[in-house]
Design a protein around this motif. Sequence first.
Motif, PDB file in Angstrom:
ATOM      1  N   LEU A   1       0.826  -1.210   0.000  1.00 32.04           N
ATOM      2  CA  LEU A   1       0.000   0.000   0.000  1.00 32.04           C
ATOM      3  C   LEU A   1       0.861   1.261   0.000  1.00 32.04           C
ATOM      4  CD1 LEU A   1      -2.796  -1.017   2.553  1.00 32.04           C
ATOM      5  CD2 LEU A   1      -2.963  -0.906   0.063  1.00 32.04           C
ATOM      6  N   ASP A   2       2.117   1.141   0.443  1.00 33.76           N
ATOM      7  CA  ASP A   2       2.971   2.325   0.462  1.00 33.76           C
ATOM      8  C   ASP A   2       3.320   2.801  -0.949  1.00 33.76           C
ATOM      9  OD1 ASP A   2       4.483  -0.067   0.142  1.00 33.76           O
ATOM     10  OD2 ASP A   2       6.319   1.062   0.542  1.00 33.76           O
ATOM     11  N   GLU A   3       3.093   1.948  -1.971  1.00 37.57           N
ATOM     12  CA  GLU A   3       3.416   2.308  -3.345  1.00 37.57           C
ATOM     13  C   GLU A   3       2.297   3.074  -4.041  1.00 37.57           C
ATOM     14  OE1 GLU A   3       6.347   1.578  -4.449  1.00 37.57           O
ATOM     15  OE2 GLU A   3       7.085  -0.051  -3.172  1.00 37.57           O
ATOM     16  N   LEU A   4       1.092   3.097  -3.458  1.00 32.67           N
ATOM     17  CA  LEU A   4      -0.058   3.675  -4.148  1.00 32.67           C
ATOM     18  C   LEU A   4       0.118   5.144  -4.533  1.00 32.67           C
ATOM     19  CD1 LEU A   4      -3.078   2.028  -2.287  1.00 32.67           C
ATOM     20  CD2 LEU A   4      -2.143   1.482  -4.541  1.00 32.67           C
ATOM     21  N   PRO A   5       0.774   5.989  -3.723  1.00 30.62           N
ATOM     22  CA  PRO A   5       0.934   7.388  -4.137  1.00 30.62           C
ATOM     23  C   PRO A   5       1.717   7.564  -5.431  1.00 30.62           C
ATOM     24  CG  PRO A   5       1.313   7.187  -1.781  1.00 30.62           C
ATOM     25  CD  PRO A   5       1.222   5.797  -2.318  1.00 30.62           C
ATOM     26  N   GLN A   6       2.381   6.526  -5.902  1.00 24.46           N
ATOM     27  CA  GLN A   6       3.099   6.644  -7.172  1.00 24.46           C
ATOM     28  C   GLN A   6       2.149   6.821  -8.347  1.00 24.46           C
ATOM     29  OE1 GLN A   6       5.907   3.365  -7.481  1.00 24.46           O
ATOM     30  NE2 GLN A   6       6.593   3.711  -5.372  1.00 24.46           N
ATOM     31  N   LEU A   7       0.853   6.656  -8.109  1.00 23.54           N
ATOM     32  CA  LEU A   7      -0.129   6.994  -9.141  1.00 23.54           C
ATOM     33  C   LEU A   7       0.001   8.465  -9.527  1.00 23.54           C
ATOM     34  CD1 LEU A   7      -3.256   5.054  -7.810  1.00 23.54           C
ATOM     35  CD2 LEU A   7      -1.931   4.513  -9.876  1.00 23.54           C
TER      36      LEU A   7
END
Length: 537
Positions: free
Chosen positions: A443-449
């Motif tokens: 979930l920590d990767e989601l801001p890469q959107l």
Amino acid sequence: MGDPSPFGKWAARVTREDVGEVTTSLQRPVTGTGRNGPVRHVDSFEIQLPTTPPPNGVPRSAWAKVSRRVSRWHRPYTLILLVLDFAAAALASWVSIELFEKATAGFGDPRLFHTVTYLLLPLGWLLALWGNRAYDRRYLGIGTEEFKRVVRASVVVAASVSFIAFATVTKPSRLSVATALITALVFILILRLLARSVLHTMRRRSGHAAHRMVLVGTLPEALEVYTAVTRSPAAGLIPVAIHLTDGYAAARGIDTPVPIYAGRDVLSLVREVAGDTIAVCGSASWEPGELRRLAWQLEGSGIDLVVAPQLTDIAGPRVHIRPIEGLPLLHVEEPTLSGPALLAKNLLDRVAAGLGLLMLSPLFIAIALAIRISDPGPVFFRQPRVGHEGRTFRVWKFRTMYVDAEDRLAGLVDQNETDGMLFKIKEDPRVFPVGRFLRASSLDELPQLINVLKGEMSLVGPRPLPADDGDFLGDVRRRLLVRPGMTGLWQVSGRSDLSWDEAVRLDLYYVDNWSLAYDLSILWRTIGVVLARKGAY
């Protein structure tokens, strides 16, 4: 008079090289145990001079008995596929009839209608699948070619049904026919995918339903092919022996994962080790015409012959055979790094990123609150990364470490559990509890959107690496030819459990062979990897 076979030449060459150690019997190499399993250490050896092989070629007759192949696992598997395909087509017809009351329109006799829908139409599917070679053993269990042929067969079935309806002046319900055809295609693909999963499980756990290969060539070429085919046990290729074409001297003092032989008749060797496939590796140091003579010798033996050229990590769609005067030339196309496919990829990235940010905004708020409660400080972590064509950008991530993580890094360098340009510790003390959950669930990767929406990243591509790890030298620079991705072949193949060299190899494979369909398959595989939390820490 000397041995007329091509292998007699090899034996003579080996005999001349190792004249002091040649006898007329073969002694198996000494077996030991290595890091990756049993190994054979070649120090002393004896060579058996090859016996005269059978004449090249077999008698040609229309009444000659066709030889059965040594490998027979595909026969029961094909029979299972036939039953599943027939059942899928019949089930699709039943679903269409249940959904539409007018499905029987155009048929006066109900018995004729049921004969067509539950017998003739499923048989038509089987004929179309067979005609499109969807049961060819070369395509079963590996790759996407099997599914492509199923889709082609569906087009044939749809065209045939339309022609028959027009020729017989039958007016069935168009919506019900379309539903039956589309549903049958979906059911067949799903059942074949399930059957393939069972096949892969059998291959990984027991080694059954696989091909036993004898690798023929020089030792470096044979070992390279061995590494490639054993990298994926689900492919069902098991090397059981290596036949050296340049003599035992080339393997002196080298540990090999399977027994090695030299100066033997290859066909006799394959039968001795219960093999069913001969893989010619690279050039194999052969004289012109020897490969053709080997193919002649194998006629009627039931043993498969494959050639592994010195092309690694090149996907099938980029390789084409161009026969010129009987010489099959391999034409390797350049990687597709521009054009309509890339435009479609960029459009898909932007649209998916925008919709994803809108739909996930409540989740973003909840994660932000959890981070602030766990460790006061910024919610997001932004770090310089190297992107497309070497341009630097700042990647967006949810913060998972304490605010003093960078200050504590120097004291943990000696605990690094990875190699290359990565720094990873499974139990990193700088990660707070909520951050550990965010990492495990990705979930920590989601801001890469946000980076994807801005065009700095893509949904699928090589992972962006920190900009302070030095220049990207050598082959690693090819990673910069495409935009870095939120997920990629590296992530769905092991993530942090992979070595740096293996991660680079996968990234370069993606760069050289990417396609829109390949991106979609990686996105699909990402779901399973994330749910299983493989290699995430």
